[in-house]
Structure formats: C-alpha cells, structure tokens
Design a protein around this motif. Structure first.
Motif, PDB file in Angstrom:
ATOM      1  N   THR A 660       0.809  -1.228   0.000  1.00  0.00           N
ATOM      2  CA  THR A 660       0.000   0.000   0.000  1.00  0.00           C
ATOM      3  C   THR A 660       0.836   1.268   0.000  1.00  0.00           C
ATOM      4  O   THR A 660       0.363   2.317  -0.451  1.00  0.00           O
ATOM      5  CB  THR A 660      -0.916   0.018   1.230  1.00  0.00           C
ATOM      6  OG1 THR A 660      -0.112   0.073   2.427  1.00  0.00           O
ATOM      7  CG2 THR A 660      -1.795  -1.230   1.279  1.00  0.00           C
ATOM      8  N   CYS A 662       1.527   2.792   2.662  1.00  0.00           N
ATOM      9  CA  CYS A 662       1.106   3.531   3.863  1.00  0.00           C
ATOM     10  C   CYS A 662       1.962   3.115   5.046  1.00  0.00           C
ATOM     11  O   CYS A 662       2.085   1.921   5.345  1.00  0.00           O
ATOM     12  CB  CYS A 662      -0.370   3.253   4.153  1.00  0.00           C
ATOM     13  SG  CYS A 662      -0.968   4.065   5.648  1.00  0.00           S
ATOM     14  N   GLN A 663       2.551   4.079   5.740  1.00  0.00           N
ATOM     15  CA  GLN A 663       3.463   3.780   6.841  1.00  0.00           C
ATOM     16  C   GLN A 663       2.739   3.386   8.127  1.00  0.00           C
ATOM     17  O   GLN A 663       3.331   2.776   9.005  1.00  0.00           O
ATOM     18  CB  GLN A 663       4.366   4.993   7.124  1.00  0.00           C
ATOM     19  CG  GLN A 663       5.253   5.389   5.963  1.00  0.00           C
ATOM     20  CD  GLN A 663       6.493   4.509   5.865  1.00  0.00           C
ATOM     21  OE1 GLN A 663       6.531   3.423   6.397  1.00  0.00           O
ATOM     22  NE2 GLN A 663       7.510   4.988   5.183  1.00  0.00           N
ATOM     23  N   ASN A 664       1.460   3.762   8.274  1.00  0.00           N
ATOM     24  CA  ASN A 664       0.679   3.365   9.446  1.00  0.00           C
ATOM     25  C   ASN A 664       0.179   1.945   9.206  1.00  0.00           C
ATOM     26  O   ASN A 664      -0.850   1.714   8.576  1.00  0.00           O
ATOM     27  CB  ASN A 664      -0.497   4.322   9.660  1.00  0.00           C
ATOM     28  CG  ASN A 664      -1.199   4.067  10.984  1.00  0.00           C
ATOM     29  OD1 ASN A 664      -1.265   2.937  11.461  1.00  0.00           O
ATOM     30  ND2 ASN A 664      -1.733   5.119  11.582  1.00  0.00           N
ATOM     31  N   ALA A 668      -3.398   0.683   7.627  1.00  0.00           N
ATOM     32  CA  ALA A 668      -3.337   0.162   6.264  1.00  0.00           C
ATOM     33  C   ALA A 668      -3.908  -1.246   6.180  1.00  0.00           C
ATOM     34  O   ALA A 668      -4.540  -1.621   5.182  1.00  0.00           O
ATOM     35  CB  ALA A 668      -1.898   0.171   5.768  1.00  0.00           C
ATOM     36  N   ASP A 686      -0.200   0.833  -3.705  1.00  0.00           N
ATOM     37  CA  ASP A 686       0.467   2.141  -3.723  1.00  0.00           C
ATOM     38  C   ASP A 686       0.337   2.745  -5.127  1.00  0.00           C
ATOM     39  O   ASP A 686       0.822   2.168  -6.110  1.00  0.00           O
ATOM     40  CB  ASP A 686       1.940   1.961  -3.339  1.00  0.00           C
ATOM     41  CG  ASP A 686       2.647   3.286  -3.088  1.00  0.00           C
ATOM     42  OD1 ASP A 686       2.097   4.340  -3.464  1.00  0.00           O
ATOM     43  OD2 ASP A 686       3.752   3.255  -2.520  1.00  0.00           O
ATOM     44  N   PRO A 752      -7.377   5.654   5.236  1.00  0.00           N
ATOM     45  CA  PRO A 752      -6.058   6.269   5.082  1.00  0.00           C
ATOM     46  C   PRO A 752      -5.800   6.791   3.684  1.00  0.00           C
ATOM     47  O   PRO A 752      -4.665   7.080   3.345  1.00  0.00           O
ATOM     48  CB  PRO A 752      -5.106   5.118   5.422  1.00  0.00           C
ATOM     49  CG  PRO A 752      -5.833   3.904   4.978  1.00  0.00           C
ATOM     50  CD  PRO A 752      -7.290   4.182   5.232  1.00  0.00           C
ATOM     51  N   SER A 753      -6.824   6.903   2.856  1.00  0.00           N
ATOM     52  CA  SER A 753      -6.586   7.301   1.476  1.00  0.00           C
ATOM     53  C   SER A 753      -5.959   8.681   1.388  1.00  0.00           C
ATOM     54  O   SER A 753      -5.189   8.966   0.496  1.00  0.00           O
ATOM     55  CB  SER A 753      -7.911   7.282   0.700  1.00  0.00           C
ATOM     56  OG  SER A 753      -8.867   8.126   1.329  1.00  0.00           O
ATOM     57  N   SER A 755      -3.742   9.872   3.387  1.00  0.00           N
ATOM     58  CA  SER A 755      -2.294   9.766   3.612  1.00  0.00           C
ATOM     59  C   SER A 755      -1.585   9.264   2.366  1.00  0.00           C
ATOM     60  O   SER A 755      -0.444   9.592   2.124  1.00  0.00           O
ATOM     61  CB  SER A 755      -2.018   8.817   4.793  1.00  0.00           C
ATOM     62  OG  SER A 755      -2.450   7.508   4.491  1.00  0.00           O
ATOM     63  N   TYR A 756      -2.269   8.458   1.532  1.00  0.00           N
ATOM     64  CA  TYR A 756      -1.645   8.005   0.292  1.00  0.00           C
ATOM     65  C   TYR A 756      -1.414   9.168  -0.655  1.00  0.00           C
ATOM     66  O   TYR A 756      -0.365   9.294  -1.276  1.00  0.00           O
ATOM     67  CB  TYR A 756      -2.553   6.982  -0.403  1.00  0.00           C
ATOM     68  CG  TYR A 756      -2.601   5.652   0.299  1.00  0.00           C
ATOM     69  CD1 TYR A 756      -3.778   4.938   0.401  1.00  0.00           C
ATOM     70  CD2 TYR A 756      -1.447   5.109   0.859  1.00  0.00           C
ATOM     71  CE1 TYR A 756      -3.826   3.708   1.039  1.00  0.00           C
ATOM     72  CE2 TYR A 756      -1.494   3.903   1.502  1.00  0.00           C
ATOM     73  CZ  TYR A 756      -2.680   3.199   1.592  1.00  0.00           C
ATOM     74  OH  TYR A 756      -2.707   1.997   2.216  1.00  0.00           O
TER      75      TYR A 756
END
Length: 759
Positions: A660, A662-664, A668, A686, A752-753, A755-756
């Motif tokens: 993804t 995403c770091q979380n 994610a 990603d 979390p979109s 954050s992407y």
C-alpha cells in the motif's frame, strides 16, 4: 490453511476426550478414595485393574522415590522399571508417606526433613478419587469422573505406549549418582523435538518442514511427530516394530543424555534397546561431564580418559592444566583428532582463521585455556576460556586441539659462573666519565623521540591492532573497547537512526553502531551476542562486533547503503526504484530470513520486533533483516513475543506496508482488507507504482498477508508456507476477516486514502 482441516482437528480432539471419559468410567471398581495413604514402612501399593502397573514407593539404594512402575507378573522385580516419579529427583527417607488428602491434594511428606517435599496443588479442583489406569496413567477424578490431573501430562523421564509429549512439555533425565542431570527432551514451538543440555545447547533435533504439535510412541513401536490433523510428519521405527510378541514398550531419556526405546518380549528376561537417538554416545554433549574426553573402545562402548592430567594431579576431574596466574609462562600442547568444547560456561569464542593463527591467538590470550581448529568447508578456531571442558577423540575426526599448560618451573638453579681472572690494567677514569655522559645524553634524546612518535601514533596503532585476524564474514565477533567505538564513529558524530551511528573500521568497511542504552548483565549479553554473531544468512544483517565495557552495551553491524525500507518509501527518488517486482522480492527475502531464524538455526529464534524500520536495503537493493534477537538480549519479550506466530503477524504488516505504501501499518491493514473484500484490490495498491503490477500476484500477496494477520494465531501460516505462496508453488485460499479476534473495524471516515495522496 484449509478451514475444513482445522474443524476436523477440533472434532478429533473432542473424540479423544470422549474416549478417555469412557475409559475412566470402565475402571470405577479400582478407584482410590480420598484419605488413602501409602508408606515406605508398610511397603503397600495401589494397582491398575489389570495388575500390569503399580504406584507406591520405589527403592533406590536406601533412598526412596514415589511413582508408578511396571508390575506384570512375568517381569522380575529387578526389571520393574519406574515410569513416572513425583517431582524431579525427589528422594525421601524410610519414614516418608504419600497421601491423597480429603481436599484432593496429593502430598508427599518426609518426617526426616520435617516438610512436604512434593504436592500436586489440586486442592481446589473438586477431586473425589484417584485411579491408576490400565495404560499406566495415574489420574485424579472429579465428581463427573473427568480427569483434573494425570501423570501422562506431567512426565518425568519416560513415555509409555500411547502417551503424548505436546508442545511445551519435556522429559528430564534422572541424575547419575551425585551428579545433577542437565539433559532434557523438549517439543518446541516450531514443532521440533530436541535433546538439550541445560537450555542453550541443542545436540539432537528432529522434525519435518511441517509444524508438529506432539510426539507419540505407538503400541507398534513407532515413534512419530504428529501435526494438528494427527498426520505423521516424522517417524522412526524400533527394531521390533509390529512384533506381536512384544507386550510392553517405553521411551526414556536416560541419565547419559541419550533417548532410547525399550521393549519387553513375553519370553524375555530383561528390557531390550530397540532404538536410540544418537548412535555414537560421544556425540552426546558432555557425556563425560568434567571427568575426561569421550572415546570409543574396541567394543564400541564409550570410555572417559584425561589426556592432559598431570601425574602429580590427584584431582578426579579432568581440567585444563593452565591458570592465567601461572608465573612460569605457558606452552601449547598439540592433540590431533580431538575436539573440545566449553562446559562451564557452555560456549566458545569462534574465529575464522587458519591452523597456525588459531594456536597463536589462544597462546597470546591470557583467558584462553584451549582451542580446537576444524575445517568443514570454513576454517574455524573455537577458543575456550575455562578449565572445565568436554569433548571427544576419534581417528575419524579431522579437528586439531591446542591445550595450554603452565610451563614447569626450574627445579635447580644453574651453577654460578666462575669469576674471570683479574688482569691488572691502567684505566683512564676521565675518558670513561666522558663516554658515559655522552651515552646517557644520546639515550635520553632517543627515548624522548620514540615517546613522542608513539604518542602521536597511538590512536592509529590501537585501531589497527583491534583487527589483526578478522576477515569479512568471519563467524567470530570483534570485541571493541568503548574508546575504539568512539574512534570509529568519530565520537558518535553521524546519527543515522534511533541510537544508531555511522562508523568506519580501519579496513575501510562502513558499519552501523547501535547503542542499546540499557543495563544488561555482562554474562547474558556476551552469551546472546555470541549466538547472534554465529548466525549467517544472506537476508540477515551481519553482526560484526560488540562492546561490553563499564556498563556500556553496543552492537556493530555491517552498514546497508540505502537504509531502512520505511525511509526509502518516504524518499521520492528511492520510492520510484521500489517497483512492484522489487517490493515482492523484498517480501520474499524477509520471509526467507525469518524462516531461517525459526527453523534453520540450532534453536528457535524469534525476531520479536519485525517492522519496516528493521528491514534495510544494501547497494543492490537486496533486503536484509536487522535487530533480530535483540529482545533476547534486552529480556523484553512478552509471553507471546517469543513465538513464531508473532513474527508471522508482524511480517503480514510489513507486506501490507510495502503493497500500500502507507506507513501506518495497523490502519493500512484494516483499509486494504476492506478494499479487497469489495473486489477493489487495485485501489489498495500504492498509486506511485506505475507499471509492472501482476493482478494475480497482487491477489496472492494480499491473501497471504491477511492470513498472517489472523487474530487467532493458530490460523496463521508458518513462514515456510508463506515462502511457497510468494514463490507461486502453493495456492492460498481466501482468508476470513483477520481482525475478528482482536478489535472492530475503524469508522468509515478514517480511511487512510488521504495519507496516500500526500506521499
């Protein structure tokens, strides 16, 4: 990973419980009521209904143990072996008694000691009676005739036919005379059956690639490891397996550390060994303890002999004849075809070097007592820092051992040298004084010049002398002083991570120095570092050295050029190089590294803290896992932190982060599963990955990641299965919701979109 198989396993366990229940109801007539008592003086016993087994006091050279023994009429009393004893190595006097108390507690009391020496701690379990079953199992029953305690679940050194040894259980060998036994048999969490000396030395291991959950000795004489579906993953056959004339069999961990199966035939007069785990008894760790070196005689029986005991030494132990305090110097004695290892402590310092250098290293090290050199493809020098050693000697061994000994002192002083004949001469006193004065001046100036030069070159010379015999990929760790650590990091000038600093060795190798910043016992730290430093895999970050000085604990690793994966995902230029193919390669490399820690090492090692921050990339973008084993050093592992299932879960999070971007990780995982369920898996990927995505591979990767994230850890796959799925050689079913056992879905507005899009 088929859910149907897990359901079948549950039904199998249920059927097993029901069958035990019927067996218990069939022996009501032989039940033992509360308040019953056995004593040494009365020599009374309780028997199974078939009279094949008895429970009572067992005589061991005027000392007594309480336990279960064979009692069959055709087995002589001298051969009625003990198969279970209360406690481990508990001996009592002739005045002792055993009682099943009115509260349901089993109590072994010794008046000579004035105390209870063993108790079952079953007083609060509603025990109403006890029974010795026809299979030799001693059981406590409640009012429903259900077993609340049984000897089969608390084994001592023996397993009978039909008895299982489950994960977490162990057998422990009885003591040899006055010597305490350190041998044990374990079923570990990786499904392997292991023989151990103390806890750190594993000298025999069996188990297949599948995960076994128990070992069982069948009535047919076959010892097997079974998985959750009761399928055999490993088997071994006794010489008389399937022999209908054999009435009794048992598996015992003997006091010599070897594991054996014994059989009794109807027409026999003694027990016969039909299988043993280790053919050469000298291969058992510390067979001779500290009484000598193990070797085989002409009849293939082992004997212990001491090749380096002085004729003047009356000590019964076979100790290395060297002490660091010997004033007369030391010498090295060569022993060919011999291999030694340390017993107290049971670890060696291992250095990769040649034969001559091995001898020199030990001779120059005041703490080294002996060194064994072996070359099985990689030349290694095993140095021992203790007088207490064990080992073996055999003409087939290619190892060479150097034993250090104190040089004998001079017994008689040499005769005095006769004085030279006096010759009358005229001496120029003034000339002598002038020459002496000039010599003193020249000498002082020369010494001063040398001192200045040495002072200026001290730092450089210390660095060079720190690495006289170390080569890349050596199995031994470099031991640094704290001042040397400061020198190679330029006084911790360049920090590249949390408590991690960049450094440069004198041979121009870049390293990363991690300051553990913790108070850790020196002995435990050195033992853990030696274990970690001996582990090598192309996807594990190599430990090059360590510092253990004045309360400071630092580790020196090889430096990976591009740093951690989380930093690479954040950096736009590096992220562009992390294509879909490269990300899947990273996942596969990490899986192989963790699988090696779980099943490829001599003993199971859990990473305990696997995350993208601990996965680094070298100059070829090859993934290497770092900081493995640190939880063991820092003693911070929780009750589940040492399990393979925890590493599998953390690996699933690493996969989701790589897929993804995403770091979380937790966020994610929830969000990507929601997209996958809605058949929108491409939306979970990603969006910075432009080309090269394989839809089928994406589906496979998400499925195995969600299997790894299952809240019920029993449903998680092994790392070996993960590797096969990622390689495409094993299919994977759609997973159930992975978070059903731990927490609810996040609100829909917490996707979390956003954050992407910011990445």
């Amino acid at each position: 990973m088929d859910r149907g198989d897990r359901i079948i396993a549950c039904y199998s366990n249920l059927l097993l419980s029901v069958s035990i229940g019927f067996l218990l109801f069939s022996v009501v007539s032989s039940q033992i009521p509360l308040g019953s008592k056995l004593t040494v003086e009365e020599n009374n016993y309780w028997f199974s209904s078939n009279k094949d087994y008895a429970i009572g006091f067992l005589n061991f050279s005027d000392q007594y143990s309480f336990g279960v023994r064979f009692n069959a009429i055709y087995i002589p009393s001298s051969e009625q072996a003990a198969i279970w004893t209360a406690g481990w190595n508990v001996k009592v006097s002739s005045k002792a008694y055993f009682e099943l108390s009115l509260t349901g507690e089993m109590i072994l009391f010794d008046p000579a000691k004035g105390k209870i020496v063993w108790q079952s701690k079953t007083g609060n379990t509603s025990v109403e009676s006890a029974v010795l079953l026809d299979d030799g199992n001693f059981v406590l029953l409640n009012r429903n005739k259900s077993a609340v305690w049984q000897s089969f679940e608390s084994p001592s050194d023996t397993m009978l036919s039909g008895q299982s040894l489950s994960v977490g259980q162990s057998l422990r060998a009885s003591s040899r005379g006055s010597l305490t036994s350190y041998y044990s048999l374990h079923m570990n969490v990786s499904g392997e059956m292991q023989l151990r000396w103390e806890t750190s030395i594993i000298y025999w291991t069996v188990g297949g690639p599948k995960s076994a959950v128990r070992a069982i000795l069948g009535s047919d004489g076959i010892l097997q490891l079974l998985d959750q579906q009761s399928q055999a993953v490993w088997s071994v056959y006794g010489e008389d397996h399937n022999d209908s004339d054999v009435k009794f069999r048992f598996l015992r961990l003997d006091s010599d550390g070897n594991l054996r199966i014994y059989s009794w035939e109807n027409n026999a007069t003694s027990w016969r060994t039909v299988w043993q785990a280790i053919i050469n008894q000298c291969d058992v760790f510390a067979t001779c303890a500290t009484n000598g070196i193990c070797t085989l005689n002409a009849s293939d029986s082992y004997v212990c002999w001491c090749p380096f005991r002085s004729t003047r030494d009356s000590n019964s132990e076979c100790l290395i004849p060297y002490k660091p305090s010997c004033e007369s110097g030391s010498s090295m004695i060569l022993h060919e075809h011999m291999y030694l290892y340390g017993i107290y402590p049971p670890n060696n310092t291992v250095v990769q070097t040649n034969l001559q250098q091995c001898r020199t290293l030990c001779q120059k090290d005041p703490s080294c007592h002996a060194a064994s050199f072996i070359n099985n493809g990689t030349p290694q020098c095993h140095m021992m820092n203790s007088r207490y050693v064990g080992g073996q000697s055999d003409p087939s061994l290619g190892s060479v051992t150097f034993v250090k000994t104190c040089s004998d002192p001079i017994a008689v002083l040499p005769p005095p040298v006769p004085a030279p004949r006096k010759v009358s001469q005229k001496i120029c006193v003034a000339c002598l004084l002038e020459v002496a004065a000039a010599s003193i001046v020249v000498f002082v100036m020369l010494q001063f010049s040398i001192g200045v030069y040495l002072f200026r070159r001290r730092k450089h010379m210390m660095q060079k002398s720190a690495l006289p015999h170390i080569v890349p990929n050596a199995t031994g760790c470099i031991v640094f002083s704290y001042s040397e650590i400061k020198d190679l990091t330029d006084n911790f000038k360049q920090q590249i991570g949390q408590n991690v600093f960049k450094g440069l060795l004198p041979d121009n190798r870049l390293v990363a120095v991690k300051d553990l910043n913790a108070s850790i016992d020196e002995r435990r730290f050195r033992a853990a570092v030696l274990k970690i430093g001996s582990i090598y895999h192309k996807n594990l970050l190599r430990l090059d050295g360590y510092c253990c000085e004045s309360g400071r604990r630092l580790l020196v690793y090889e430096l990976a050029k591009y740093g951690s994966v989380d930093k690479c995902l954040e950096e736009p230029r590096m992220c562009k190089r992390l294509t879909w193919r490269k990300r899947m390669d990273i996942c596969l490399s990490v899986a192989r590294a963790i699988s090696y820690l779980h099943t490829g090492c001599r003993e199971f090692i859990s990473h305990g803290n696997l995350k993208c921050e601990n996965v680094v990339l070298d100059d070829e973008l090859e993934a290497k896992v770092s900081e493995f084993g640190l939880r063991t050093i820092q003693a911070e592992a929780s009750s589940s932190g040492g399990l393979a299932e925890t590493d599998v879960r953390d690996f699933g999070k690493v996969m989701v982060v790589l897929i993804t971007g995403c770091q979380n990780a937790d966020e994610a995982c929830y969000w990507s599963y929601e997209k996958w369920v809605k058949a929108e898996k491409e939306m979970a990927m990603d969006q910075r990955i432009v080309v090269g995505t394989d839809s089928e591979e994406l589906e496979r990767a998400l499925r195995i990641a969600f299997w790894c994230l299952q809240g019920d850890e029993r449903m998680r796959p092994s790392m070996g299965e993960v590797i096969k799925v990622l390689e495409g050689t094993l299919t994977v079913d759609p997973p159930p919701p992975p978070f059903a056992h731990n927490q609810q879905w996040p609100p829909d507005d917490e996707s979390p979109s956003e954050s992407y899009s910011a990445l």
